[in-house]
Write an enzyme that holds these catalytic residues in place. Structure first.
Site, PDB file in Angstrom:
ATOM      1  N   GLU A   9       6.606   1.407   1.767  1.00  0.00           N
ATOM      2  CA  GLU A   9       5.264   1.530   2.346  1.00  0.00           C
ATOM      3  C   GLU A   9       4.651   0.154   2.615  1.00  0.00           C
ATOM      4  OE1 GLU A   9       4.008   4.323   3.372  1.00  0.00           O
ATOM      5  OE2 GLU A   9       5.733   5.429   2.610  1.00  0.00           O
ATOM      6  N   ASP A  13      12.477   0.106   5.562  1.00  0.00           N
ATOM      7  CA  ASP A  13      13.588   0.251   4.617  1.00  0.00           C
ATOM      8  C   ASP A  13      14.235  -1.099   4.336  1.00  0.00           C
ATOM      9  OD1 ASP A  13      13.251   2.960   4.300  1.00  0.00           O
ATOM     10  OD2 ASP A  13      14.879   3.540   5.637  1.00  0.00           O
TER      11      ASP A  13
END
Length: 414
Positions: A278, A359
């Site tokens: 996030e 990611d």
């Protein structure tokens, strides 16, 4: 019928047909691959769990198909079916005129739309989600949410609608630009107000209490140079067993929020990896990019709306004989999704690219292995499909398919 009518009917027909076609492809593809777990997940997800996810996703797609048909019928009834014109005439006959008439019309259409979508919301929550073990929503809580949502829409939406309609009446040829500026300022205000004022009306947010996990998160925030207004736990379990985490707000009102269900699903190291993902969205500027993209698209849309406002053929082509800012705004809002639907895969592609970048950020600042194990647990516990139809996925999915995402992360560890 004029050119606007034919273009509208063509766009509605093609977009509805494409939605149903893609949905049916998704159902067929999931069914064809429900008999075996993909190799990448065979050690962590059982065949019954995989089949449960397949049944769940098929049920959601089937409900979505019926809602697509209902939404299309409502759209045609409001426009070419004459309902908008009938409502406008009835409001005028009741003595309303000018700004009050426009506000009342938009309110009436909002009520009609809400009533038409209510059966699908109820069925999805109390039948589909309950059947597959996810629903924790009670009838009193559902009614309270609906009441509070409608009250907020009334308190916030009415002044905003009044301002927009007044600007279209009073600001002349550049009214669309003043509306865009007002909408942009309102959106920025909501980015601040939602996490601090609105969201707490629906959920409880408590500071993260686990000292070991809090220490781990603080270290991650220090490594990445991220400052926030706090790390909070949201009582998502009151409504659903689905787990999630998100980042909200901007400036000094930034918040990190974990669903309580997520914290029960994952180990502390996995929670850290999810948070690192996030934070990757923030560090790569994804939130800012999406915000500016939204502002740019609204600028273009309002420019087109400003041109259509003085075009009688636009009103007549969509089943309305009267000309007024409220009618123009509603017709544009109703018709635009059919014309912009072909852009969906472009925005989905950009979103998936952002997910890969986030990611990669998580793999550098936390652990790719922990993120992989966290994602596999979330796929399993949220009954996400591991075998989406490729075309459906490219068109709709904001996140990469599970197998591709896991493979991408595993390459980063090699």
């Amino acid at each position: 019928m004029n050119l606007f009518t034919w273009l509208f009917l063509l766009a509605v027909t093609l977009s509805t047909a494409l939605r149903l076609y893609l949905s049916q492809r998704q159902i067929r593809h999931i069914r064809q691959h429900a008999g075996s777990v993909p190799a990448a997940f065979s050690h962590s997800i059982t065949l019954p769990q995989h089949q449960h996810a397949a049944d769940y996703n098929i049920a959601r797609q089937q409900l979505g198909q019926w809602q697509t048909i209902a939404d299309t019928l409502l759209l045609l009834a409001l426009t070419l079916g004459g309902v908008l014109q009938w409502l406008w005439t009835r409001l005028a006959a009741s003595g309303l005129d000018g700004l009050p008439q426009g506000i009342a019309l938009i309110g009436c259409v909002g009520v009609i739309s809400a009533l038409c979508s209510l059966p699908f919301s109820l069925y999805g929550t109390f039948v589909v989600e309950k059947r597959f073990g996810f629903n924790r929503m009670t009838w009193p809580l559902y009614m309270a949410d609906m009441l509070k949502g409608n009250l907020l829409a009334l308190l916030i939406g009415t002044p905003l609608v009044a301002l927009v309609l007044w600007l279209f009446t009073a600001a002349g040829a550049l009214a669309w630009l003043w509306v865009w500026l007002s909408w942009t300022l309102f959106s920025l205000l909501m980015l601040w107000a939602y996490p601090t004022l609105i969201a707490p009306r629906f959920n409880r947010f408590t500071p993260l209490a686990d000292p070991a996990l809090r220490e781990r998160i603080d270290q991650l925030l220090q490594r990445t140079g991220f400052e926030s207004d706090g790390v909070f736990v949201m009582d998502g379990s009151r409504r659903s067993s689905h787990g999630n985490a998100y980042f909200t707000g901007f400036g000094k009102s930034k918040r990190i929020v974990f669903f309580d269900t997520l914290l029960t699903q994952l180990e502390p190291a996995e929670v850290e990896a999810v948070l690192a993902h996030e934070l990757g969205h923030f560090k790569h500027g994804h939130i800012r990019q999406r915000m500016w993209t939204t502002f740019a698209l609204s600028f273009i849309s309002l420019f087109i709306l400003g041109w259509l406002q003085g075009t009688p053929a636009f009103y007549l082509g969509l089943g309305v004989q009267s000309m007024a800012p409220a009618l123009c705004l509603l017709l544009f809002m109703l018709a635009a999704p059919a014309f912009t639907f072909p852009l969906t895969p472009l925005f989905s592609h950009l979103s998936r690219r952002h997910e890969y970048e986030a990611d990669d950020f998580a793999a550098r600042h936390s652990s790719a292995g922990n993120l992989v194990s966290a994602l596999v647990k979330l796929y399993r516990d949220n009954a996400s499909t591991l075998t989406p139809d490729p075309l459906h996925s490219r068109f709709y999915d904001s996140h990469p398919p599970a197998s591709l995402r896991i493979a991408h992360l595993e390459r980063s560890t090699s």
